[in-house]
Design a protein around this motif. Structure first.
Motif, mmCIF file in Angstrom:
data_model
loop_
_atom_site.group_PDB
_atom_site.id
_atom_site.type_symbol
_atom_site.label_atom_id
_atom_site.label_comp_id
_atom_site.label_asym_id
_atom_site.label_seq_id
_atom_site.Cartn_x
_atom_site.Cartn_y
_atom_site.Cartn_z
ATOM 1 N N LYS A 1 0.827 -1.205 0.000
ATOM 2 C CA LYS A 1 0.000 0.000 0.000
ATOM 3 C C LYS A 1 0.864 1.259 0.000
ATOM 4 O O LYS A 1 0.779 2.090 -0.872
ATOM 5 N N GLU A 2 1.694 1.391 1.008
ATOM 6 C CA GLU A 2 2.487 2.628 1.123
ATOM 7 C C GLU A 2 3.709 2.374 1.983
ATOM 8 O O GLU A 2 3.802 1.350 2.657
ATOM 9 N N ILE A 3 4.651 3.326 1.917
ATOM 10 C CA ILE A 3 5.773 3.274 2.850
ATOM 11 C C ILE A 3 5.685 4.490 3.754
ATOM 12 O O ILE A 3 5.576 5.619 3.285
ATOM 13 N N ILE A 4 5.674 4.224 5.059
ATOM 14 C CA ILE A 4 5.567 5.298 6.051
ATOM 15 C C ILE A 4 6.987 5.791 6.342
ATOM 16 O O ILE A 4 7.842 4.991 6.752
ATOM 17 N N PRO A 5 7.238 7.091 6.142
ATOM 18 C CA PRO A 5 8.610 7.595 6.351
ATOM 19 C C PRO A 5 8.970 7.707 7.823
ATOM 20 O O PRO A 5 8.112 7.628 8.700
ATOM 21 N N SER A 6 10.254 7.915 8.062
ATOM 22 C CA SER A 6 10.716 8.188 9.424
ATOM 23 C C SER A 6 10.694 9.706 9.602
ATOM 24 O O SER A 6 11.044 10.439 8.675
ATOM 25 N N ASP A 7 10.279 10.180 10.783
ATOM 26 C CA ASP A 7 10.305 11.644 11.015
ATOM 27 C C ASP A 7 11.743 12.138 10.980
ATOM 28 O O ASP A 7 12.016 13.257 10.576
ATOM 29 N N ASP A 8 12.659 11.291 11.461
ATOM 30 C CA ASP A 8 14.075 11.676 11.471
ATOM 31 C C ASP A 8 14.838 10.795 10.493
ATOM 32 O O ASP A 8 14.844 9.575 10.642
ATOM 33 N N VAL A 9 15.480 11.417 9.528
ATOM 34 C CA VAL A 9 16.290 10.649 8.581
ATOM 35 C C VAL A 9 17.698 10.459 9.151
ATOM 36 O O VAL A 9 18.391 9.495 8.845
ATOM 37 N N TYR A 10 18.133 11.407 9.993
ATOM 38 C CA TYR A 10 19.445 11.317 10.648
ATOM 39 C C TYR A 10 19.217 11.244 12.161
ATOM 40 O O TYR A 10 18.150 11.568 12.664
ATOM 41 N N PHE A 11 20.244 10.832 12.875
ATOM 42 C CA PHE A 11 20.259 10.822 14.349
ATOM 43 C C PHE A 11 19.079 10.042 14.935
ATOM 44 O O PHE A 11 18.562 10.387 15.987
#
Ligand SMILES: C[S@@+](CC[C@H](N)C(=O)[O-])C[C@H]1O[C@@H](n2cnc3c(N)ncnc32)[C@H](O)[C@@H]1O
Length: 396
Positions: free
Chosen positions: A108-118
């Motif tokens: 269906k979809e890919i849920i992103p991460s709020d933080d890409v770093y750290f």
């Protein structure tokens, strides 16, 4: 033929660029589709080659300047725009499910991460000849680091302190940051400069400073994090994942859940207020001990935990469950385990997986008796090719 010109056609499942040199396939990390580069061949096998970019000749508009210039440390896809990295992961799972399980049209979809770093709350660093870093992929060659852009900010502060300590007696240092810090050292070193910066320090399996466990907060629950037991590495995404697991289950009145591979009981306890009864099963004794403590810590009574091998537990105990959640390690489920789940025959099965290959293998065995309704992906591990999946299976 030390250096060759490579035109990248696409990415493989590990995020490496794929090109062809005189008809032979070459895998090149840090090379994006449609880019061209001069590439040094570092491995030349009968059927394939592996190379390293020496000079980028044609640059993709999807390329970004990575925050970190380390290569082969375990990260990948750092040079790809985040939206494109998410697209890559989604297409990768779609491709794997189609190729290995004949399953289509369900992602269906890919849920992103709020933080890409750290974002990482746990990192394990290696120490060699007193130097601190990561081992180069697939070797024990140390890549020295001053910081790590995916580790939490506080973990980076600990790295700075470690750089000022003589580490010659140490072999490996794990840093866990859940607000409180735990440091786990293999080998020997002077910890006096770390005291005051950590709530807990272990050296060679012994608690040498502070308390036994630290505490993590997830939603409105608290969890003990121990030295050894598994805990999701990206808490923000873990919460989104657990909410999706809840959404996928049938929590109408009186329904029960069996949470297999439950770790420290995070999913079981998260689900407890929506179900009449939850049972968690887990092999790691330390994790089960934490799960019991977590139950008390959160004043929850309708959850029980069983310690042992899931395959044996579900085979020997006569379980009845309306819902089953499985969240196995990368190796996935065993064939016997799948047969036992089929015997329990829950109306809903939710499969949480960190490896799409073993997921596809297992879904292929489950799909005769279950409809693979929907797959949601979660970017639990930004800056890497890894992806977490949650799959809803409904009994036919
Ligand atoms: C991916 S973790 C999932 C943990 C938990 N669901 C969570 O979200 O924190 C997989 C867990 O399976 C456990 N495990 C591995 N093999 C097992 C087995 N044969 N039987 C029971 N548990 C097992 C590991 O110790 C680990 O805690």
């Amino acid at each position: 033929m030390d250096e060759v010109l490579v035109k990248c056609e696409r990415l493989d499942d590990f995020g490496r660029g794929i090109g062809y040199v005189s008809g032979k396939i070459i895998f090149v990390p840090n090379l994006l589709p449609f880019e061209e580069a001069m590439v040094k061949i570092i491995l030349n096998k009968k059927k394939y080659m592996v190379g390293e970019v020496t000079l980028l000749l044609k640059k993709s508009s999807d390329r970004i300047e990575p925050k970190c210039s380390l290569e082969n440390c375990g990260c990948g896809l750092k040079c790809l725009k985040y939206s494109k990295a998410l697209e890559f992961k989604k297409n990768k799972v779609i491709g794997i499910l189609k190729r290995y399980a004949g399953i289509e049209g369900v992602v269906k979809e890919i849920i992103p991460s709020d933080d890409v770093y750290f974002y990482r709350n746990k990192i394990t660093l290696k120490v060699k000849d007193g130097k601190l870093g990561y081992f180069k992929n697939g070797s024990n060659e140390l890549i020295e680091i001053d910081r790590c852009e995916i580790a939490s900010i506080k973990s980076n502060e600990i790295i700075s302190i470690l750089k000022g300590i003589n580490l010659r007696g140490a072999l490996e240092i794990t840093i866990k940051d859940f607000g409180e810090i735990m440091i786990i050292i293999k080998g020997n070193m002077d910890i006096s400069k770390l005291e005051g910066h950590a709530a807990s320090i272990y050296m060679d399996d012994k608690l040498v400073y502070g308390k036994e466990n630290i505490i993590a907060k997830l939603g409105d629950l608290k969890f003990y994090v121990s030295r050894e037991a598994f805990f999701q590495v990206n808490l923000g995404v873990a919460l989104k994942l657990y909410n999706k697991v809840l959404e996928y289950l049938d929590n109408s009145l009186g329904k029960s859940v069996l949470d297999l591979y439950c770790g420290t009981g995070t999913i079981s306890l998260f689900l407890s207020k929506y179900f009449s009864e939850v049972t968690g099963a887990e092999i790691n004794e330390e994790a089960v001990k934490c799960a019991f403590l977590n139950k008390q810590l959160n004043n929850i009574s309708n959850v029980r935990f069983i310690c042992g091998d899931v395959s044996q537990i579900i085979h020997s105990l006569k379980f009845q469950a309306d819902n089953i959640v499985v969240d196995p390690p990368r190796s996935g489920l065993t064939k016997e385990g799948i047969l036992d789940i089929l015997k329990i025959a829950p109306s809903r099965l939710v499969y949480v997986s960190c490896d799409p290959m073993t997921l596809a293998r297992d879904l292929k065995l489950l799909k005769d008796e279950y409809v693979i309704k929907e797959v949601t992906l979660f970017d639990m591990f930004p800056c890497t090719y890894h992806v977490e999946s949650a799959v809803l299976l409904v009994r036919k």
